[in-house]
Design an enzyme around this catalytic site. Structure first.
Site, PDB file in Angstrom:
ATOM      1  CG  ASP A 109      -3.815   9.909   4.645  1.00 47.09           C
ATOM      2  OD1 ASP A 109      -2.842   9.460   5.110  1.00 47.09           O
ATOM      3  OD2 ASP A 109      -5.139  10.031   5.216  1.00 47.09           O
ATOM      4  CE1 TYR A 118      -3.337  -0.949  10.003  1.00 45.76           C
ATOM      5  CE2 TYR A 118      -1.580   0.071   8.952  1.00 45.76           C
ATOM      6  CZ  TYR A 118      -2.897   0.317   9.182  1.00 45.76           C
ATOM      7  OH  TYR A 118      -3.564   0.972   8.203  1.00 45.76           O
ATOM      8  CD  GLN A 143      -4.539   3.169  -5.836  1.00 46.00           C
ATOM      9  OE1 GLN A 143      -5.064   3.899  -6.670  1.00 46.00           O
ATOM     10  NE2 GLN A 143      -4.537   3.677  -4.540  1.00 46.00           N
ATOM     11  NE  ARG A 180      -1.274  -0.820   5.545  1.00 43.03           N
ATOM     12  CZ  ARG A 180       0.289  -0.854   5.573  1.00 43.03           C
ATOM     13  NH1 ARG A 180       0.779  -1.787   6.015  1.00 43.03           N
ATOM     14  NH2 ARG A 180       0.514   0.217   5.173  1.00 43.03           N
ATOM     15  N   GLY A 181      -6.256  -0.667   7.283  1.00 39.79           N
ATOM     16  CA  GLY A 181      -6.633   0.654   7.002  1.00 39.79           C
ATOM     17  C   GLY A 181      -7.773   0.796   6.256  1.00 39.79           C
ATOM     18  CD  GLU A 182     -11.017   5.368   4.382  1.00 37.66           C
ATOM     19  OE1 GLU A 182     -10.471   5.902   5.365  1.00 37.66           O
ATOM     20  OE2 GLU A 182     -11.626   6.138   3.279  1.00 37.66           O
ATOM     21  CG  ASP A 183      -7.980   2.418  -1.473  1.00 38.49           C
ATOM     22  OD1 ASP A 183      -6.987   2.077  -2.168  1.00 38.49           O
ATOM     23  OD2 ASP A 183      -8.918   2.926  -1.865  1.00 38.49           O
ATOM     24  CB  SER A 184      -6.033  -2.710   1.369  1.00 36.09           C
ATOM     25  OG  SER A 184      -6.007  -2.321   2.658  1.00 36.09           O
TER      26      SER A 184
HETATM   27  O1  TRH Z   1      -1.554   2.061   4.080  1.00 35.57           O
HETATM   28  P1  TRH Z   1      -2.802   2.111   4.867  1.00 35.57           P
HETATM   29  O2  TRH Z   1      -2.276   1.561   6.281  1.00 35.57           O
HETATM   30  O3  TRH Z   1      -3.164   3.500   4.938  1.00 35.57           O
HETATM   31  C1  TRH Z   1      -3.860   4.034   6.231  1.00 35.57           C
HETATM   32  C2  TRH Z   1      -5.268   4.055   6.215  1.00 35.57           C
HETATM   33  O4  TRH Z   1      -5.834   4.410   5.029  1.00 35.57           O
HETATM   34  C3  TRH Z   1      -5.717   4.722   7.504  1.00 35.57           C
HETATM   35  O5  TRH Z   1      -7.220   4.581   7.287  1.00 35.57           O
HETATM   36  C4  TRH Z   1      -5.387   6.088   7.385  1.00 35.57           C
HETATM   37  O6  TRH Z   1      -5.585   6.542   8.774  1.00 35.57           O
HETATM   38  C5  TRH Z   1      -3.799   5.936   7.456  1.00 35.57           C
HETATM   39  O7  TRH Z   1      -3.426   5.625   6.459  1.00 35.57           O
HETATM   40  C6  TRH Z   1      -3.509   7.682   7.490  1.00 35.57           C
HETATM   41  O8  TRH Z   1      -3.887   1.403   4.192  1.00 35.57           O
HETATM   42  P2  TRH Z   1      -4.972   1.206   3.175  1.00 35.57           P
HETATM   43  O9  TRH Z   1      -5.932   2.316   3.328  1.00 35.57           O
HETATM   44  O10 TRH Z   1      -5.161   0.088   2.630  1.00 35.57           O
HETATM   45  O11 TRH Z   1      -3.874   2.154   1.915  1.00 35.57           O
HETATM   46  C7  TRH Z   1      -2.930   1.224   1.157  1.00 35.57           C
HETATM   47  C8  TRH Z   1      -2.766   1.641  -0.325  1.00 35.57           C
HETATM   48  O12 TRH Z   1      -1.737   1.100  -0.982  1.00 35.57           O
HETATM   49  C9  TRH Z   1      -4.221   1.211  -1.017  1.00 35.57           C
HETATM   50  O13 TRH Z   1      -4.705   2.041  -1.911  1.00 35.57           O
HETATM   51  C10 TRH Z   1      -3.732   0.011  -1.732  1.00 35.57           C
HETATM   52  C11 TRH Z   1      -2.281   0.338  -2.033  1.00 35.57           C
HETATM   53  N1  TRH Z   1      -1.369  -0.470  -2.487  1.00 35.57           N
HETATM   54  C12 TRH Z   1      -1.013  -0.511  -3.729  1.00 35.57           C
HETATM   55  O14 TRH Z   1      -1.094   0.169  -4.613  1.00 35.57           O
HETATM   56  N2  TRH Z   1       0.018  -1.653  -3.963  1.00 35.57           N
HETATM   57  C13 TRH Z   1       0.548  -2.549  -3.005  1.00 35.57           C
HETATM   58  O15 TRH Z   1       1.190  -3.358  -3.400  1.00 35.57           O
HETATM   59  C14 TRH Z   1      -0.358  -2.654  -1.788  1.00 35.57           C
HETATM   60  C15 TRH Z   1       0.081  -3.806  -0.828  1.00 35.57           C
HETATM   61  C16 TRH Z   1      -1.287  -1.649  -1.507  1.00 35.57           C
END
Ligand code: TRH
Length: 414
Positions: A49, A231, A293, A309-313
Protein backbone atom coordinates in the site's frame (compact mmCIF):
# COMPACT_ATOMS: atom_id res chain seq x y z
CA UNK A 1 -9.86 -9.50 6.15
CA UNK A 2 -6.86 -7.63 4.78
CA UNK A 3 -7.35 -5.83 1.54
CA UNK A 4 -6.63 -7.94 -1.44
CA UNK A 5 -6.31 -7.08 -5.07
CA UNK A 6 -9.69 -5.57 -5.61
CA UNK A 7 -12.09 -7.72 -7.53
CA UNK A 8 -15.08 -5.77 -6.27
CA UNK A 9 -16.84 -3.48 -8.70
CA UNK A 10 -16.70 0.20 -7.67
CA UNK A 11 -19.57 1.31 -5.43
CA UNK A 12 -20.83 4.77 -4.47
CA UNK A 13 -18.94 6.20 -1.49
CA UNK A 14 -20.72 5.88 1.86
CA UNK A 15 -22.84 8.94 2.99
CA UNK A 16 -20.91 11.47 5.07
CA UNK A 17 -22.52 13.54 7.89
CA UNK A 18 -22.68 17.27 7.15
CA UNK A 19 -20.00 19.07 9.20
CA UNK A 20 -20.48 22.53 10.78
CA UNK A 21 -19.70 25.28 8.28
CA UNK A 22 -16.07 26.44 8.44
CA UNK A 23 -14.33 28.92 6.13
CA UNK A 24 -13.62 27.41 2.75
CA UNK A 25 -10.03 26.14 3.04
CA UNK A 26 -7.64 27.38 0.39
CA UNK A 27 -5.24 24.98 -1.22
CA UNK A 28 -1.54 25.79 -1.50
CA UNK A 29 -1.97 25.72 -5.26
CA UNK A 30 -3.89 28.99 -5.09
CA UNK A 31 -0.68 30.62 -3.99
CA UNK A 32 2.10 28.71 -5.75
CA UNK A 33 0.45 27.62 -9.03
CA UNK A 34 1.61 24.04 -8.61
CA UNK A 35 -1.13 21.42 -8.36
CA UNK A 36 -1.64 20.46 -4.73
CA UNK A 37 -2.39 16.80 -4.11
CA UNK A 38 -3.39 15.02 -0.91
CA UNK A 39 -2.87 11.26 -0.96
CA UNK A 40 -4.46 9.15 1.78
CA UNK A 41 -2.99 5.70 2.49
CA UNK A 42 -4.09 3.17 5.08
CA UNK A 43 -1.56 0.32 5.36
CA UNK A 44 -3.50 -2.97 5.44
CA UNK A 45 -0.44 -5.15 5.88
CA UNK A 46 2.96 -5.76 4.30
CA UNK A 47 4.44 -2.94 2.25
CA UNK A 48 2.56 -2.61 -1.00
CA UNK A 49 0.00 0.00 0.00
CA UNK A 50 2.60 2.50 1.09
CA UNK A 51 5.06 1.18 -1.50
CA UNK A 52 2.75 2.18 -4.34
CA UNK A 53 1.73 5.48 -2.70
CA UNK A 54 5.29 6.55 -1.94
CA UNK A 55 6.39 5.77 -5.49
CA UNK A 56 3.40 7.67 -6.93
CA UNK A 57 3.97 10.69 -4.66
CA UNK A 58 7.63 10.90 -5.67
CA UNK A 59 6.80 10.77 -9.35
CA UNK A 60 4.05 13.40 -9.15
CA UNK A 61 6.49 15.65 -7.29
CA UNK A 62 9.65 15.11 -9.31
CA UNK A 63 8.22 14.55 -12.79
CA UNK A 64 5.06 16.69 -12.70
CA UNK A 65 5.94 19.44 -10.22
CA UNK A 66 2.95 18.71 -7.98
CA UNK A 67 2.95 19.59 -4.28
CA UNK A 68 2.08 16.28 -2.63
CA UNK A 69 1.07 15.56 0.94
CA UNK A 70 0.71 11.93 2.07
CA UNK A 71 -1.54 10.98 4.99
CA UNK A 72 -0.38 7.52 6.12
CA UNK A 73 -1.36 5.62 9.26
CA UNK A 74 1.60 3.23 9.62
CA UNK A 75 4.91 5.11 9.74
CA UNK A 76 6.78 1.96 10.78
CA UNK A 77 5.91 0.10 7.57
CA UNK A 78 6.70 3.26 5.63
CA UNK A 79 10.11 3.67 7.27
CA UNK A 80 11.13 0.17 6.14
CA UNK A 81 11.21 1.38 2.55
CA UNK A 82 11.96 5.03 3.37
CA UNK A 83 14.76 5.00 5.98
CA UNK A 84 14.83 8.83 6.06
CA UNK A 85 11.38 8.85 7.69
CA UNK A 86 11.09 9.54 11.45
CA UNK A 87 8.41 7.34 13.00
CA UNK A 88 7.73 9.69 15.92
CA UNK A 89 6.75 12.84 14.03
CA UNK A 90 3.20 13.80 13.21
CA UNK A 91 4.31 15.92 10.25
CA UNK A 92 7.55 15.94 8.29
CA UNK A 93 8.91 16.39 4.78
CA UNK A 94 10.96 13.83 2.85
CA UNK A 95 12.13 14.40 -0.74
CA UNK A 96 9.92 17.50 -0.95
CA UNK A 97 6.80 15.57 0.08
CA UNK A 98 4.89 16.42 3.26
CA UNK A 99 4.07 13.33 5.31
CA UNK A 100 1.32 13.54 7.89
CA UNK A 101 0.84 10.73 10.38
CA UNK A 102 -2.82 9.82 9.81
CA UNK A 103 -3.16 8.91 13.45
CA UNK A 104 -6.85 8.08 13.39
CA UNK A 105 -9.51 7.82 10.65
CA UNK A 106 -11.13 11.15 11.61
CA UNK A 107 -7.81 13.03 11.58
CA UNK A 108 -7.32 15.29 8.56
CA UNK A 109 -4.15 17.20 9.41
CA UNK A 110 -3.50 19.99 11.90
CA UNK A 111 -4.89 22.59 9.48
CA UNK A 112 -7.71 21.67 7.15
CA UNK A 113 -6.39 22.45 3.66
CA UNK A 114 -8.19 20.69 0.81
CA UNK A 115 -5.97 20.03 -2.20
CA UNK A 116 -6.75 20.39 -5.90
CA UNK A 117 -6.44 16.61 -6.33
CA UNK A 118 -7.36 14.11 -3.62
CA UNK A 119 -6.23 10.51 -4.03
CA UNK A 120 -7.96 7.91 -1.88
CA UNK A 121 -5.60 4.94 -2.17
CA UNK A 122 -7.15 1.47 -2.32
CA UNK A 123 -10.52 2.66 -1.06
CA UNK A 124 -9.12 3.68 2.35
CA UNK A 125 -12.08 6.03 3.15
CA UNK A 126 -11.26 9.72 3.64
CA UNK A 127 -11.85 11.51 6.96
CA UNK A 128 -15.44 12.78 7.03
CA UNK A 129 -14.32 16.28 7.98
CA UNK A 130 -12.06 16.36 4.95
CA UNK A 131 -14.82 15.29 2.55
CA UNK A 132 -17.13 17.92 4.00
CA UNK A 133 -14.41 20.53 3.42
CA UNK A 134 -13.99 19.24 -0.15
CA UNK A 135 -17.70 19.93 -0.68
CA UNK A 136 -17.31 23.50 0.55
CA UNK A 137 -14.31 24.25 -1.63
CA UNK A 138 -14.97 26.89 -4.26
CA UNK A 139 -13.59 24.64 -7.02
CA UNK A 140 -14.43 21.02 -6.27
CA UNK A 141 -11.24 18.98 -6.05
CA UNK A 142 -10.55 16.08 -8.41
CA UNK A 143 -11.29 13.02 -6.24
CA UNK A 144 -9.61 9.81 -7.40
CA UNK A 145 -9.96 6.36 -5.93
CA UNK A 146 -6.73 4.55 -6.80
CA UNK A 147 -7.57 0.86 -7.09
CA UNK A 148 -5.37 -2.20 -6.58
CA UNK A 149 -3.66 -3.55 -9.70
CA UNK A 150 -5.46 -6.33 -11.54
CA UNK A 151 -4.69 -7.73 -14.99
CA UNK A 152 -8.27 -8.90 -15.48
CA UNK A 153 -10.10 -7.74 -18.60
CA UNK A 154 -13.01 -6.07 -16.78
CA UNK A 155 -10.61 -3.42 -15.39
CA UNK A 156 -10.58 -1.48 -18.68
CA UNK A 157 -14.39 -1.20 -18.54
CA UNK A 158 -14.27 0.37 -15.10
CA UNK A 159 -11.22 2.60 -15.43
CA UNK A 160 -12.20 6.32 -15.06
CA UNK A 161 -15.81 5.43 -14.21
CA UNK A 162 -17.30 8.14 -12.01
CA UNK A 163 -19.59 7.96 -9.01
CA UNK A 164 -21.44 11.05 -7.67
CA UNK A 165 -21.39 11.52 -3.91
CA UNK A 166 -24.85 10.74 -2.52
CA UNK A 167 -25.09 14.03 -0.60
CA UNK A 168 -22.29 16.41 -1.56
CA UNK A 169 -21.63 18.06 -4.96
CA UNK A 170 -18.60 15.85 -5.40
CA UNK A 171 -17.70 13.14 -7.91
CA UNK A 172 -15.29 10.29 -7.28
CA UNK A 173 -13.40 8.81 -10.25
CA UNK A 174 -12.14 5.21 -10.09
CA UNK A 175 -8.58 4.99 -11.38
CA UNK A 176 -7.59 1.43 -12.26
CA UNK A 177 -3.98 0.41 -12.81
CA UNK A 178 -3.62 -2.35 -15.34
CA UNK A 179 -1.45 -4.32 -17.76
CA UNK A 180 -3.59 -3.74 -20.82
CA UNK A 181 -4.97 -0.99 -23.04
CA UNK A 182 -7.71 1.21 -21.60
CA UNK A 183 -6.35 1.07 -18.05
CA UNK A 184 -4.24 3.51 -16.03
CA UNK A 185 -1.09 1.45 -16.67
CA UNK A 186 1.46 0.93 -13.88
CA UNK A 187 4.02 3.13 -12.14
CA UNK A 188 7.33 3.70 -13.91
CA UNK A 189 9.81 6.52 -13.31
CA UNK A 190 11.13 8.29 -16.42
CA UNK A 191 14.74 7.52 -15.44
CA UNK A 192 14.22 3.82 -14.69
CA UNK A 193 15.38 2.24 -17.98
CA UNK A 194 18.50 4.42 -18.09
CA UNK A 195 19.36 3.48 -14.51
CA UNK A 196 19.00 -0.21 -15.26
CA UNK A 197 21.06 0.10 -18.48
CA UNK A 198 23.84 1.87 -16.57
CA UNK A 199 23.89 -0.87 -13.89
CA UNK A 200 23.94 -3.65 -16.48
CA UNK A 201 26.66 -1.94 -18.53
CA UNK A 202 29.05 -1.54 -15.61
CA UNK A 203 30.84 -4.62 -14.23
CA UNK A 204 32.31 -2.30 -11.59
CA UNK A 205 28.82 -1.20 -10.44
CA UNK A 206 27.64 -4.80 -10.28
CA UNK A 207 30.73 -6.00 -8.41
CA UNK A 208 30.45 -3.08 -5.98
CA UNK A 209 26.81 -3.98 -5.49
CA UNK A 210 27.66 -7.62 -4.68
CA UNK A 211 30.37 -6.68 -2.20
CA UNK A 212 28.16 -4.09 -0.51
CA UNK A 213 25.11 -6.36 -0.40
CA UNK A 214 26.59 -9.80 0.32
CA UNK A 215 30.17 -9.07 1.38
CA UNK A 216 31.32 -11.26 -1.50
CA UNK A 217 32.25 -10.64 -5.17
CA UNK A 218 29.78 -11.34 -7.96
CA UNK A 219 29.39 -15.09 -8.54
CA UNK A 220 30.89 -16.93 -11.52
CA UNK A 221 28.96 -16.63 -14.83
CA UNK A 222 27.78 -20.28 -14.62
CA UNK A 223 25.71 -19.47 -11.51
CA UNK A 224 22.00 -18.64 -11.75
CA UNK A 225 21.27 -15.69 -9.46
CA UNK A 226 17.75 -15.69 -8.02
CA UNK A 227 16.09 -13.07 -5.80
CA UNK A 228 13.40 -14.41 -3.47
CA UNK A 229 10.75 -12.03 -2.10
CA UNK A 230 7.64 -14.00 -1.11
CA UNK A 231 5.03 -14.71 1.52
CA UNK A 232 5.35 -17.97 3.46
CA UNK A 233 5.20 -20.65 0.75
CA UNK A 234 5.05 -24.46 1.17
CA UNK A 235 6.56 -24.89 -2.31
CA UNK A 236 9.86 -23.31 -1.27
CA UNK A 237 11.24 -26.45 0.41
CA UNK A 238 10.99 -28.49 -2.79
CA UNK A 239 12.67 -25.73 -4.79
CA UNK A 240 15.52 -25.37 -2.28
CA UNK A 241 16.16 -29.12 -2.53
CA UNK A 242 16.11 -29.02 -6.36
CA UNK A 243 18.54 -26.10 -6.35
CA UNK A 244 20.80 -27.88 -3.82
CA UNK A 245 20.82 -31.14 -5.81
CA UNK A 246 20.82 -29.61 -9.29
CA UNK A 247 23.61 -29.71 -11.88
CA UNK A 248 24.47 -25.98 -11.82
CA UNK A 249 25.24 -23.45 -9.07
CA UNK A 250 22.37 -21.30 -7.80
CA UNK A 251 22.92 -18.15 -5.73
CA UNK A 252 19.82 -17.12 -3.79
CA UNK A 253 19.36 -13.53 -2.55
CA UNK A 254 16.69 -13.35 0.14
CA UNK A 255 15.57 -9.99 1.62
CA UNK A 256 14.76 -10.59 5.29
CA UNK A 257 11.02 -11.20 5.62
CA UNK A 258 8.19 -13.68 5.62
CA UNK A 259 10.08 -16.45 3.70
CA UNK A 260 13.21 -16.24 5.91
CA UNK A 261 11.94 -18.86 8.38
CA UNK A 262 11.79 -21.49 5.65
CA UNK A 263 15.40 -20.73 4.67
CA UNK A 264 16.51 -21.04 8.29
CA UNK A 265 14.80 -24.41 8.64
CA UNK A 266 16.26 -25.69 5.37
CA UNK A 267 19.80 -24.75 6.39
CA UNK A 268 19.32 -25.84 10.02
CA UNK A 269 19.93 -22.32 11.31
CA UNK A 270 18.16 -20.57 14.19
CA UNK A 271 17.29 -17.74 11.81
CA UNK A 272 18.15 -16.37 8.38
CA UNK A 273 18.44 -12.72 9.29
CA UNK A 274 20.15 -10.08 7.15
CA UNK A 275 23.87 -10.86 6.87
CA UNK A 276 23.35 -14.63 7.09
CA UNK A 277 25.00 -16.88 4.49
CA UNK A 278 24.56 -20.60 3.95
CA UNK A 279 25.59 -23.25 1.43
CA UNK A 280 24.36 -26.78 0.63
CA UNK A 281 25.39 -28.66 -2.48
CA UNK A 282 25.01 -26.39 -5.50
CA UNK A 283 22.94 -23.84 -3.52
CA UNK A 284 24.42 -20.75 -1.87
CA UNK A 285 22.08 -18.29 -0.13
CA UNK A 286 22.54 -14.78 1.28
CA UNK A 287 20.03 -13.03 3.54
CA UNK A 288 19.78 -9.33 2.71
CA UNK A 289 18.61 -6.37 4.73
CA UNK A 290 15.38 -4.73 3.62
CA UNK A 291 16.49 -1.78 1.51
CA UNK A 292 14.82 1.31 0.06
CA UNK A 293 12.92 1.05 -3.22
CA UNK A 294 15.82 2.01 -5.53
CA UNK A 295 17.91 -0.59 -3.70
CA UNK A 296 15.27 -3.20 -4.40
CA UNK A 297 15.37 -2.36 -8.12
CA UNK A 298 19.15 -3.01 -8.07
CA UNK A 299 18.52 -6.44 -6.51
CA UNK A 300 16.18 -7.27 -9.39
CA UNK A 301 18.74 -6.09 -11.94
CA UNK A 302 21.54 -8.14 -10.31
CA UNK A 303 19.48 -11.33 -10.63
CA UNK A 304 18.68 -13.64 -13.56
CA UNK A 305 15.28 -14.62 -12.11
CA UNK A 306 13.11 -12.73 -9.62
CA UNK A 307 10.50 -14.18 -7.29
CA UNK A 308 8.22 -11.28 -6.43
CA UNK A 309 4.90 -10.82 -4.68
CA UNK A 310 1.88 -8.58 -4.16
CA UNK A 311 1.70 -5.57 -6.44
CA UNK A 312 4.64 -3.19 -6.48
CA UNK A 313 7.49 -5.72 -6.62
CA UNK A 314 5.44 -7.60 -9.25
CA UNK A 315 5.53 -4.44 -11.38
CA UNK A 316 9.21 -3.71 -10.68
CA UNK A 317 10.13 -7.21 -11.86
CA UNK A 318 8.40 -6.52 -15.17
CA UNK A 319 10.42 -3.32 -15.63
CA UNK A 320 13.61 -5.26 -14.74
CA UNK A 321 13.04 -7.12 -18.06
CA UNK A 322 14.04 -10.49 -16.59
CA UNK A 323 12.00 -13.64 -16.07
CA UNK A 324 10.00 -13.48 -12.86
CA UNK A 325 7.68 -15.64 -10.78
CA UNK A 326 4.76 -13.96 -9.02
CA UNK A 327 3.52 -14.92 -5.57
CA UNK A 328 0.12 -13.27 -5.71
CA UNK A 329 -1.39 -11.95 -2.49
CA UNK A 330 -3.29 -15.07 -1.32
CA UNK A 331 -7.09 -14.85 -1.08
CA UNK A 332 -9.64 -17.18 0.41
CA UNK A 333 -11.19 -19.87 -1.85
CA UNK A 334 -8.33 -19.46 -4.36
CA UNK A 335 -9.99 -16.25 -5.60
CA UNK A 336 -6.46 -15.09 -6.48
CA UNK A 337 -5.96 -17.75 -9.18
CA UNK A 338 -8.08 -16.03 -11.89
CA UNK A 339 -6.03 -12.88 -11.23
CA UNK A 340 -2.83 -14.87 -11.62
CA UNK A 341 -4.05 -16.38 -14.90
CA UNK A 342 -5.13 -12.95 -16.17
CA UNK A 343 -1.57 -11.68 -15.66
CA UNK A 344 -0.16 -14.82 -17.29
CA UNK A 345 -2.45 -14.25 -20.28
CA UNK A 346 -0.99 -10.80 -20.87
CA UNK A 347 2.57 -11.92 -20.30
CA UNK A 348 2.72 -15.42 -21.73
CA UNK A 349 0.13 -15.71 -24.49
CA UNK A 350 2.65 -14.94 -27.23
CA UNK A 351 5.04 -17.66 -26.01
CA UNK A 352 5.38 -21.02 -27.82
CA UNK A 353 2.78 -23.38 -26.36
CA UNK A 354 5.28 -25.60 -24.52
CA UNK A 355 7.02 -22.62 -22.87
CA UNK A 356 3.69 -21.01 -21.97
CA UNK A 357 2.53 -24.25 -20.34
CA UNK A 358 5.80 -24.62 -18.43
CA UNK A 359 5.56 -21.05 -17.12
CA UNK A 360 1.93 -21.54 -16.09
CA UNK A 361 2.81 -24.82 -14.30
CA UNK A 362 5.61 -23.13 -12.40
CA UNK A 363 3.56 -20.04 -11.44
CA UNK A 364 0.65 -22.24 -10.34
CA UNK A 365 2.99 -24.43 -8.29
CA UNK A 366 4.38 -21.31 -6.62
CA UNK A 367 0.80 -20.31 -5.81
CA UNK A 368 -0.37 -23.55 -4.26
CA UNK A 369 -1.38 -25.64 -7.25
CA UNK A 370 1.00 -28.56 -7.95
CA UNK A 371 4.70 -29.00 -7.23
CA UNK A 372 7.42 -26.77 -8.82
CA UNK A 373 9.69 -28.50 -11.36
CA UNK A 374 12.85 -26.41 -11.68
CA UNK A 375 14.40 -28.39 -14.54
CA UNK A 376 11.15 -28.08 -16.50
CA UNK A 377 11.16 -24.30 -15.95
CA UNK A 378 14.88 -23.87 -16.72
CA UNK A 379 14.55 -25.65 -20.06
CA UNK A 380 12.70 -22.59 -21.34
CA UNK A 381 15.05 -20.03 -19.80
CA UNK A 382 16.19 -18.45 -23.10
CA UNK A 383 12.59 -18.11 -24.30
CA UNK A 384 11.57 -16.53 -21.00
CA UNK A 385 14.50 -14.11 -21.13
CA UNK A 386 13.57 -12.91 -24.59
CA UNK A 387 9.91 -12.54 -23.60
CA UNK A 388 10.81 -10.51 -20.52
CA UNK A 389 12.61 -7.90 -22.61
CA UNK A 390 9.78 -7.74 -25.13
CA UNK A 391 7.10 -7.49 -22.42
CA UNK A 392 8.78 -4.53 -20.73
CA UNK A 393 8.56 -2.68 -24.05
CA UNK A 394 4.91 -3.66 -24.60
CA UNK A 395 3.96 -2.58 -21.08
CA UNK A 396 5.75 0.77 -21.49
CA UNK A 397 3.49 1.53 -24.46
CA UNK A 398 0.56 2.01 -22.03
CA UNK A 399 2.25 5.07 -20.54
CA UNK A 400 3.08 5.21 -16.83
CA UNK A 401 0.40 5.46 -14.17
CA UNK A 402 1.61 8.75 -12.66
CA UNK A 403 1.66 10.40 -16.09
CA UNK A 404 -1.77 9.00 -17.00
CA UNK A 405 -3.18 10.16 -13.66
CA UNK A 406 -1.66 13.65 -14.02
CA UNK A 407 -3.10 14.07 -17.52
CA UNK A 408 -6.55 13.01 -16.34
CA UNK A 409 -6.48 15.21 -13.25
CA UNK A 410 -5.41 18.26 -15.24
CA UNK A 411 -8.21 17.62 -17.73
CA UNK A 412 -10.68 17.80 -14.84
CA UNK A 413 -9.13 20.91 -13.27
CA UNK A 414 -9.69 23.12 -16.29
O1 TRH B 1 4.66 -6.16 0.64
P1 TRH B 1 3.63 -6.67 -0.29
O2 TRH B 1 3.16 -8.06 -0.07
O3 TRH B 1 2.38 -5.68 -0.28
C1 TRH B 1 1.06 -6.19 -0.41
C2 TRH B 1 0.64 -6.09 -1.86
O4 TRH B 1 0.83 -4.77 -2.32
C3 TRH B 1 -0.83 -6.48 -2.00
O5 TRH B 1 -1.25 -6.24 -3.34
C4 TRH B 1 -1.68 -5.64 -1.06
O6 TRH B 1 -3.01 -6.10 -1.12
C5 TRH B 1 -1.15 -5.82 0.35
O7 TRH B 1 0.22 -5.39 0.40
C6 TRH B 1 -1.96 -4.99 1.31
O8 TRH B 1 4.22 -6.64 -1.77
P2 TRH B 1 4.55 -5.46 -2.75
O9 TRH B 1 3.30 -4.91 -3.33
O10 TRH B 1 5.57 -5.95 -3.68
O11 TRH B 1 5.20 -4.31 -1.86
C7 TRH B 1 6.50 -4.48 -1.37
C8 TRH B 1 7.21 -3.13 -1.40
O12 TRH B 1 8.45 -3.20 -0.71
C9 TRH B 1 7.56 -2.74 -2.83
O13 TRH B 1 7.37 -1.35 -2.99
C10 TRH B 1 9.03 -3.07 -2.94
C11 TRH B 1 9.48 -2.71 -1.56
N1 TRH B 1 10.73 -3.32 -1.12
C12 TRH B 1 11.73 -2.44 -0.76
O14 TRH B 1 11.60 -1.21 -0.87
N2 TRH B 1 12.89 -2.94 -0.28
C13 TRH B 1 13.09 -4.29 -0.16
O15 TRH B 1 14.17 -4.70 0.30
C14 TRH B 1 12.05 -5.18 -0.55
C15 TRH B 1 12.25 -6.66 -0.46
C16 TRH B 1 10.85 -4.66 -1.03
Amino acid sequence: MPATMSSARPSAPPPHPVSPATPSPTAPSETSGAIACDLFCAVIDNFGDIGVCWRLARQLTSEHGWQVRIFVDDLHAFQKLCPALAVDRSRQAVSGIVIEHWREPAHAGDTLEVADVVIEAFGCELPHVYVAAMARRERAPVWLNLEYLSAEDWVADFHLRQSPHPRYPLTKTFFFPGLGAGTGGVLKEHHLDAARAAFEASPQARDAWWRHTTGQPAPTPDATVISLFAYENPAVDSLLEQWRDGPDPVVLLVPEGRISGALARFFGLPSFAAGSHAERGKLRAHALAFTDQPGYDALLWASHLNFVRGEDSFVRAQWAARPFVWHIYPQADDAHLPKLDAALAHYADSLPAESRAALARFWHAWNGVGQPDWADFQRHRAVFERRAVQWAQELAALGDLAGNLAVFAKSQLK
